[in-house]
Design a protein around this motif. Structure first.
Motif, mmCIF file in Angstrom:
data_model
loop_
_atom_site.group_PDB
_atom_site.id
_atom_site.type_symbol
_atom_site.label_atom_id
_atom_site.label_comp_id
_atom_site.label_asym_id
_atom_site.label_seq_id
_atom_site.Cartn_x
_atom_site.Cartn_y
_atom_site.Cartn_z
ATOM 1 N N ILE A 1 0.837 -1.206 0.000
ATOM 2 C CA ILE A 1 0.000 0.000 0.000
ATOM 3 C C ILE A 1 0.869 1.251 0.000
ATOM 4 O O ILE A 1 0.645 2.200 -0.760
ATOM 5 N N ALA A 2 1.874 1.262 0.858
ATOM 6 C CA ALA A 2 2.698 2.454 1.018
ATOM 7 C C ALA A 2 3.600 2.698 -0.187
ATOM 8 O O ALA A 2 3.707 3.831 -0.675
ATOM 9 N N ILE A 3 4.248 1.649 -0.685
ATOM 10 C CA ILE A 3 5.251 1.864 -1.725
ATOM 11 C C ILE A 3 4.605 2.256 -3.048
ATOM 12 O O ILE A 3 5.155 3.078 -3.806
ATOM 13 N N PHE A 4 3.425 1.716 -3.348
ATOM 14 C CA PHE A 4 2.767 2.125 -4.577
ATOM 15 C C PHE A 4 2.278 3.569 -4.470
ATOM 16 O O PHE A 4 2.239 4.287 -5.471
ATOM 17 N N VAL B 1 16.086 1.884 2.400
ATOM 18 C CA VAL B 1 16.638 1.054 3.480
ATOM 19 C C VAL B 1 15.514 0.325 4.205
ATOM 20 O O VAL B 1 15.602 -0.879 4.493
ATOM 21 N N GLY B 2 14.430 1.047 4.516
ATOM 22 C CA GLY B 2 13.326 0.432 5.250
ATOM 23 C C GLY B 2 12.620 -0.654 4.463
ATOM 24 O O GLY B 2 12.365 -1.749 4.988
ATOM 25 N N PHE B 3 12.315 -0.399 3.204
ATOM 26 C CA PHE B 3 11.616 -1.402 2.393
ATOM 27 C C PHE B 3 12.481 -2.643 2.171
ATOM 28 O O PHE B 3 11.973 -3.763 2.116
ATOM 29 N N GLY B 4 13.790 -2.451 2.035
ATOM 30 C CA GLY B 4 14.673 -3.604 1.896
ATOM 31 C C GLY B 4 14.686 -4.468 3.139
ATOM 32 O O GLY B 4 14.799 -5.695 3.055
ATOM 33 N N MET B 5 14.542 -3.846 4.311
ATOM 34 C CA MET B 5 14.484 -4.598 5.561
ATOM 35 C C MET B 5 13.148 -5.307 5.754
ATOM 36 O O MET B 5 13.044 -6.203 6.596
ATOM 37 N N ASN C 1 3.266 -12.691 -3.469
ATOM 38 C CA ASN C 1 3.017 -11.805 -4.611
ATOM 39 C C ASN C 1 1.586 -11.297 -4.614
ATOM 40 O O ASN C 1 1.327 -10.138 -4.968
ATOM 41 N N THR C 2 0.650 -12.166 -4.223
ATOM 42 C CA THR C 2 -0.749 -11.739 -4.178
ATOM 43 C C THR C 2 -0.951 -10.611 -3.178
ATOM 44 O O THR C 2 -1.626 -9.615 -3.474
ATOM 45 N N MET C 3 -0.372 -10.755 -1.987
ATOM 46 C CA MET C 3 -0.512 -9.714 -0.968
ATOM 47 C C MET C 3 0.099 -8.405 -1.436
ATOM 48 O O MET C 3 -0.453 -7.319 -1.197
ATOM 49 N N GLN C 4 1.231 -8.488 -2.124
ATOM 50 C CA GLN C 4 1.864 -7.266 -2.617
ATOM 51 C C GLN C 4 1.003 -6.585 -3.671
ATOM 52 O O GLN C 4 0.829 -5.362 -3.650
ATOM 53 N N GLN C 5 0.445 -7.366 -4.588
ATOM 54 C CA GLN C 5 -0.379 -6.790 -5.644
ATOM 55 C C GLN C 5 -1.702 -6.263 -5.101
ATOM 56 O O GLN C 5 -2.175 -5.194 -5.515
ATOM 57 N N VAL C 6 -2.306 -7.002 -4.180
ATOM 58 C CA VAL C 6 -3.551 -6.534 -3.573
ATOM 59 C C VAL C 6 -3.296 -5.254 -2.775
ATOM 60 O O VAL C 6 -4.082 -4.292 -2.830
ATOM 61 N N GLY C 7 -2.190 -5.238 -2.032
ATOM 62 C CA GLY C 7 -1.844 -4.028 -1.300
ATOM 63 C C GLY C 7 -1.627 -2.844 -2.225
ATOM 64 O O GLY C 7 -2.089 -1.733 -1.942
ATOM 65 N N GLY C 8 -0.948 -3.072 -3.340
ATOM 66 C CA GLY C 8 -0.743 -1.989 -4.294
ATOM 67 C C GLY C 8 -2.035 -1.492 -4.903
ATOM 68 O O GLY C 8 -2.237 -0.283 -5.089
ATOM 69 N N SER C 9 -2.946 -2.412 -5.205
ATOM 70 C CA SER C 9 -4.242 -2.012 -5.774
ATOM 71 C C SER C 9 -5.062 -1.207 -4.773
ATOM 72 O O SER C 9 -5.635 -0.159 -5.108
ATOM 73 N N ILE C 10 -5.105 -1.704 -3.539
ATOM 74 C CA ILE C 10 -5.852 -0.976 -2.506
ATOM 75 C C ILE C 10 -5.209 0.380 -2.244
ATOM 76 O O ILE C 10 -5.903 1.398 -2.114
ATOM 77 N N GLY C 11 -3.884 0.392 -2.170
ATOM 78 C CA GLY C 11 -3.196 1.649 -1.904
ATOM 79 C C GLY C 11 -3.422 2.680 -2.993
ATOM 80 O O GLY C 11 -3.678 3.854 -2.701
ATOM 81 N N LEU D 1 0.092 4.115 8.244
ATOM 82 C CA LEU D 1 -0.097 2.681 7.997
ATOM 83 C C LEU D 1 1.170 1.887 8.312
ATOM 84 O O LEU D 1 1.093 0.786 8.877
ATOM 85 N N LEU D 2 2.322 2.433 7.962
ATOM 86 C CA LEU D 2 3.568 1.740 8.271
ATOM 87 C C LEU D 2 3.823 1.701 9.774
ATOM 88 O O LEU D 2 4.329 0.707 10.304
ATOM 89 N N GLY D 3 3.466 2.782 10.468
ATOM 90 C CA GLY D 3 3.580 2.760 11.921
ATOM 91 C C GLY D 3 2.664 1.733 12.550
ATOM 92 O O GLY D 3 3.054 1.004 13.478
ATOM 93 N N LEU D 4 1.426 1.647 12.031
ATOM 94 C CA LEU D 4 0.496 0.619 12.502
ATOM 95 C C LEU D 4 1.027 -0.772 12.178
ATOM 96 O O LEU D 4 0.912 -1.703 12.988
ATOM 97 N N GLY D 5 1.618 -0.928 10.992
ATOM 98 C CA GLY D 5 2.187 -2.214 10.618
ATOM 99 C C GLY D 5 3.308 -2.637 11.548
ATOM 100 O O GLY D 5 3.418 -3.817 11.904
#
Length: 251
Positions: free
Chosen positions: A17-20, A109-113, A139-149, A193-197
């Motif tokens: 969600i965040a990166i997209f 740095v954060g996304f790589g971690m 991959n599904t979670m990443q794509q769904v997160g990107g779509s929702i984001g 959202l990242l803080g909540l995550g």
């Protein structure tokens, strides 16, 4: 139902969600507000990509065996959220070197971690017949997160832009200022959202020591099933001996 695996999927989804959102709205900012060409905008993201490559390899090879996934993923979300929060101070006159580049480096740095330890944890200890499903679900979670984001953050940004423009419609730079205001609101939501995550991962994913205990206590994923005593007695009485029971077990 597996806490480590489920937490990894949550981390990948929230980060998607965040990166997209970053790619979308920061591209809008660079091209529409700062006047960058599409090629220049793409090149502007290269420092973040380089940091993702370095951070993901370092975290998966060096840090993951020592710290465990919970510490790495939570720290990555906090660092990425800090980069998002840094972008909330963007204005029409902000410079790339002072206002965009530091945020891109921190988010890289954060996304790589996040990604490398989360993918590693989500696919570790899976039965051989389920390995494809476990990997595909990442991959599904990443794509769904990107779509929702993309959908949700676009709605948030457009609403904030329209509200700001209605209240501050005068001036030559009003449309650009309103657009930047909408982008910063979207960055604020992504940072939250990242803080909540990070909080969810801290509560959900077991610590390194606890994760090792669970993995050591779990039976091998490819171990042959052991028949119950009642089944063994029944097979013995029907087949006439323990050798037939072993043959039935192998079957």
């Amino acid at each position: 139902l597996n806490r480590a695996r489920g937490g990894s999927y949550v981390a990948v989804g929230l980060t998607g969600i965040a990166i997209f959102g970053v790619f979308l709205f920061l591209t809008y900012y660079l091209q529409l507000v700062k006047g960058y060409s599409p090629v220049a905008s793409g090149l502007a993201f290269l420092p973040m990509i380089a940091c993702i490559l370095i951070s993901s390899n370092t975290s998966s090879i060096v840090l993951l065996p020592r710290l465990g996934p919970r510490a790495l993923i939570a720290a990555g979300m906090l660092i990425g959220g800090g980069g998002m929060a840094y972008l909330t101070q963007l204005t029409v006159t902000s410079s790339y070197a002072g206002s965009v580049l530091p945020a891109l480096l921190a988010m890289g740095v954060g996304f790589g971690m996040i990604f490398s330890p989360a993918i590693n944890t989500a696919t570790t200890g899976v039965a051989r017949q389920d390995s494809g499903v476990a990997s595909a679900l990442v991959n599904t979670m990443q794509q769904v997160g990107g779509s929702i984001g993309t959908a949700a953050l676009s709605t948030v940004a457009l609403t904030a832009t329209a509200t700001y423009l209605a209240a501050h419609h005068a001036g030559q730079l009003a449309p650009a200022t309103a657009a930047v205001h909408g982008y910063t609101i979207a960055f604020t939501v992504s940072a939250a959202l990242l803080g909540l995550g990070a909080l969810i991962i801290t509560l959900l994913v077991p610590s390194k020591s606890r994760l090792e205990e669970l993995r050591n206590a779990a039976p091998p994923v490819d171990a042959a099933p052991v028949p119950s005593p009642a089944l063994a007695d029944a097979l013995s009485s029907q087949s006439g001996g323990p050798s037939q029971v072993r043959q039935a077990d192998r079957s």
